[in-house]
Scaffold this motif. Structure first.
Motif, PDB file in Angstrom:
ATOM      1  N   ALA A  69      10.683  -3.148 -39.352  1.00  0.00           N
ATOM      2  CA  ALA A  69      10.663  -1.717 -39.679  1.00  0.00           C
ATOM      3  C   ALA A  69      10.878  -1.499 -41.171  1.00  0.00           C
ATOM      4  CB  ALA A  69      11.729  -0.981 -38.868  1.00  0.00           C
ATOM      5  N   ALA A  70      11.743  -2.309 -41.762  1.00  0.00           N
ATOM      6  CA  ALA A  70      11.990  -2.192 -43.208  1.00  0.00           C
ATOM      7  C   ALA A  70      10.719  -2.451 -44.006  1.00  0.00           C
ATOM      8  CB  ALA A  70      13.092  -3.152 -43.634  1.00  0.00           C
ATOM      9  N   ARG A  71       9.769  -3.178 -43.407  1.00  0.00           N
ATOM     10  CA  ARG A  71       8.482  -3.460 -44.060  1.00  0.00           C
ATOM     11  C   ARG A  71       7.396  -2.522 -43.549  1.00  0.00           C
ATOM     12  NH1 ARG A  71       8.347  -5.509 -48.507  1.00  0.00           N
ATOM     13  NH2 ARG A  71       6.306  -6.361 -48.100  1.00  0.00           N
ATOM     14  N   GLN A  72       7.824  -1.402 -42.946  1.00  0.00           N
ATOM     15  CA  GLN A  72       6.929  -0.343 -42.480  1.00  0.00           C
ATOM     16  C   GLN A  72       6.038  -0.809 -41.319  1.00  0.00           C
ATOM     17  OE1 GLN A  72       5.699   2.147 -45.740  1.00  0.00           O
ATOM     18  NE2 GLN A  72       3.927   2.870 -44.625  1.00  0.00           N
ATOM     19  N   THR A  73       6.626  -1.615 -40.443  1.00  0.00           N
ATOM     20  CA  THR A  73       5.897  -2.129 -39.285  1.00  0.00           C
ATOM     21  C   THR A  73       6.528  -1.589 -38.008  1.00  0.00           C
ATOM     22  OG1 THR A  73       5.443  -4.160 -40.497  1.00  0.00           O
ATOM     23  CG2 THR A  73       5.153  -4.239 -38.109  1.00  0.00           C
ATOM     24  N   PRO A  74       5.790  -0.784 -37.252  1.00  0.00           N
ATOM     25  CA  PRO A  74       6.329  -0.293 -35.988  1.00  0.00           C
ATOM     26  C   PRO A  74       6.409  -1.437 -34.978  1.00  0.00           C
ATOM     27  CG  PRO A  74       4.040   0.338 -36.187  1.00  0.00           C
ATOM     28  CD  PRO A  74       4.426  -0.326 -37.483  1.00  0.00           C
ATOM     29  N   ALA A  75       7.238  -1.278 -33.964  1.00  0.00           N
ATOM     30  CA  ALA A  75       7.430  -2.327 -32.970  1.00  0.00           C
ATOM     31  C   ALA A  75       6.850  -1.935 -31.624  1.00  0.00           C
ATOM     32  CB  ALA A  75       8.916  -2.612 -32.805  1.00  0.00           C
ATOM     33  N   VAL A  76       6.395  -2.935 -30.915  1.00  0.00           N
ATOM     34  CA  VAL A  76       6.139  -2.826 -29.484  1.00  0.00           C
ATOM     35  C   VAL A  76       7.151  -3.772 -28.867  1.00  0.00           C
ATOM     36  CG1 VAL A  76       4.507  -3.146 -27.607  1.00  0.00           C
ATOM     37  CG2 VAL A  76       3.692  -2.327 -29.832  1.00  0.00           C
ATOM     38  N   ALA A  77       8.044  -3.231 -28.065  1.00  0.00           N
ATOM     39  CA  ALA A  77       9.149  -4.026 -27.541  1.00  0.00           C
ATOM     40  C   ALA A  77       9.409  -3.670 -26.084  1.00  0.00           C
ATOM     41  CB  ALA A  77      10.411  -3.759 -28.366  1.00  0.00           C
ATOM     42  N   PHE A  78      10.072  -4.586 -25.398  1.00  0.00           N
ATOM     43  CA  PHE A  78      10.472  -4.298 -24.026  1.00  0.00           C
ATOM     44  C   PHE A  78      11.652  -3.323 -24.032  1.00  0.00           C
ATOM     45  CE2 PHE A  78       8.299  -8.384 -23.240  1.00  0.00           C
ATOM     46  CZ  PHE A  78       7.400  -7.939 -22.288  1.00  0.00           C
ATOM     47  N   ASP A  79      11.691  -2.472 -23.038  1.00  0.00           N
ATOM     48  CA  ASP A  79      12.738  -1.459 -22.899  1.00  0.00           C
ATOM     49  C   ASP A  79      13.982  -2.113 -22.288  1.00  0.00           C
ATOM     50  OD1 ASP A  79      14.207   0.837 -22.687  1.00  0.00           O
ATOM     51  OD2 ASP A  79      12.900   1.805 -21.220  1.00  0.00           O
ATOM     52  N   VAL A  80      14.701  -2.846 -23.147  1.00  0.00           N
ATOM     53  CA  VAL A  80      15.924  -3.542 -22.729  1.00  0.00           C
ATOM     54  C   VAL A  80      17.026  -3.201 -23.728  1.00  0.00           C
ATOM     55  CG1 VAL A  80      14.678  -5.438 -21.591  1.00  0.00           C
ATOM     56  CG2 VAL A  80      15.304  -5.642 -24.007  1.00  0.00           C
ATOM     57  N   PRO A  81      18.290  -3.339 -23.300  1.00  0.00           N
ATOM     58  CA  PRO A  81      19.385  -3.086 -24.245  1.00  0.00           C
ATOM     59  C   PRO A  81      19.203  -3.919 -25.514  1.00  0.00           C
ATOM     60  CG  PRO A  81      20.243  -3.362 -22.024  1.00  0.00           C
ATOM     61  CD  PRO A  81      18.791  -3.728 -21.970  1.00  0.00           C
ATOM     62  N   GLY A  82      19.578  -3.363 -26.609  1.00  0.00           N
ATOM     63  CA  GLY A  82      19.384  -4.018 -27.911  1.00  0.00           C
ATOM     64  C   GLY A  82      18.100  -3.524 -28.550  1.00  0.00           C
ATOM     65  N   LEU A  83      16.987  -3.768 -27.896  1.00  0.00           N
ATOM     66  CA  LEU A  83      15.718  -3.260 -28.426  1.00  0.00           C
ATOM     67  C   LEU A  83      15.636  -1.750 -28.220  1.00  0.00           C
ATOM     68  CD1 LEU A  83      13.367  -6.136 -27.285  1.00  0.00           C
ATOM     69  CD2 LEU A  83      14.141  -5.616 -29.607  1.00  0.00           C
ATOM     70  N   ARG A  84      16.161  -1.282 -27.102  1.00  0.00           N
ATOM     71  CA  ARG A  84      16.192   0.162 -26.841  1.00  0.00           C
ATOM     72  C   ARG A  84      17.020   0.879 -27.911  1.00  0.00           C
ATOM     73  NH1 ARG A  84      18.830   0.250 -21.828  1.00  0.00           N
ATOM     74  NH2 ARG A  84      16.907  -0.577 -20.959  1.00  0.00           N
ATOM     75  N   ASP A  85      18.020   0.180 -28.457  1.00  0.00           N
ATOM     76  CA  ASP A  85      18.856   0.753 -29.508  1.00  0.00           C
ATOM     77  C   ASP A  85      18.197   0.674 -30.876  1.00  0.00           C
ATOM     78  OD1 ASP A  85      20.904   1.171 -27.611  1.00  0.00           O
ATOM     79  OD2 ASP A  85      21.580  -0.898 -27.861  1.00  0.00           O
ATOM     80  N   SER A  86      17.218  -0.199 -31.025  1.00  0.00           N
ATOM     81  CA  SER A  86      16.598  -0.454 -32.329  1.00  0.00           C
ATOM     82  C   SER A  86      15.231   0.193 -32.497  1.00  0.00           C
ATOM     83  CB  SER A  86      16.448  -1.969 -32.545  1.00  0.00           C
ATOM     84  OG  SER A  86      17.699  -2.603 -32.423  1.00  0.00           O
ATOM     85  N   VAL A  87      14.604   0.584 -31.395  1.00  0.00           N
ATOM     86  CA  VAL A  87      13.268   1.192 -31.437  1.00  0.00           C
ATOM     87  C   VAL A  87      13.355   2.581 -30.830  1.00  0.00           C
ATOM     88  CG1 VAL A  87      10.867   1.014 -30.656  1.00  0.00           C
ATOM     89  CG2 VAL A  87      12.146  -1.066 -31.203  1.00  0.00           C
ATOM     90  N   ARG A  88      12.940   3.567 -31.583  1.00  0.00           N
ATOM     91  CA  ARG A  88      12.885   4.942 -31.059  1.00  0.00           C
ATOM     92  C   ARG A  88      11.499   5.127 -30.438  1.00  0.00           C
ATOM     93  NH1 ARG A  88      15.749   8.354 -35.953  1.00  0.00           N
ATOM     94  NH2 ARG A  88      17.750   7.256 -35.831  1.00  0.00           N
ATOM     95  N   ASP A  89      11.473   5.130 -29.117  1.00  0.00           N
ATOM     96  CA  ASP A  89      10.217   5.161 -28.374  1.00  0.00           C
ATOM     97  C   ASP A  89       9.348   6.343 -28.789  1.00  0.00           C
ATOM     98  OD1 ASP A  89       8.360   4.259 -26.491  1.00  0.00           O
ATOM     99  OD2 ASP A  89       9.263   5.431 -24.873  1.00  0.00           O
ATOM    100  N   GLY A  90       8.134   6.040 -29.208  1.00  0.00           N
ATOM    101  CA  GLY A  90       7.191   7.070 -29.621  1.00  0.00           C
ATOM    102  C   GLY A  90       7.363   7.525 -31.056  1.00  0.00           C
TER     103      GLY A  90
END
Length: 94
Positions: A15-36
């Motif tokens: 994200a710091a390099r302006q790259t959006p993520a596609v991640a599984f909806d699991v704890p940790g990633l759910r905290d790091s990726v704002r869905d949508g």
């Protein structure tokens, strides 16, 4: 993609390099990726693949999410993290 994650450091660094993520909806990633907003959270392998393809084909959406991801990642500071860790450590020591 990780199905188990402690916090999501890799997606935050991306994200710091302006790259959006596609991640599984699991704890940790759910905290790091704002869905949508900063990426897409998938609830399984099929939805992960669909989200990846959709984001790959939507350059404007990908760029918009990338900028939002960069802005969110820019708010993280080591000083803040250290302060929070110290507070947790103090509480645990009590």
């Amino acid at each position: 993609p990780s199905a188990v994650e402690g916090w999501g450091l890799v997606v935050t660094e991306a994200a710091a390099r302006q790259t959006p993520a596609v991640a599984f909806d699991v704890p940790g990633l759910r905290d790091s990726v704002r869905d949508g907003e900063t990426g897409v959270l998938a609830r399984g392998e099929s939805s992960f693949a669909a989200a990846w393809i959709s984001l790959t084909l939507a350059a404007d959406r990908r760029a918009h999410m990338g900028k939002a991801a960069r802005d969110v990642a820019a708010r993280y500071r080591w000083e803040h993290t250290v302060r929070q860790f110290r507070a947790v450590a103090r509480e645990a020591a009590r």
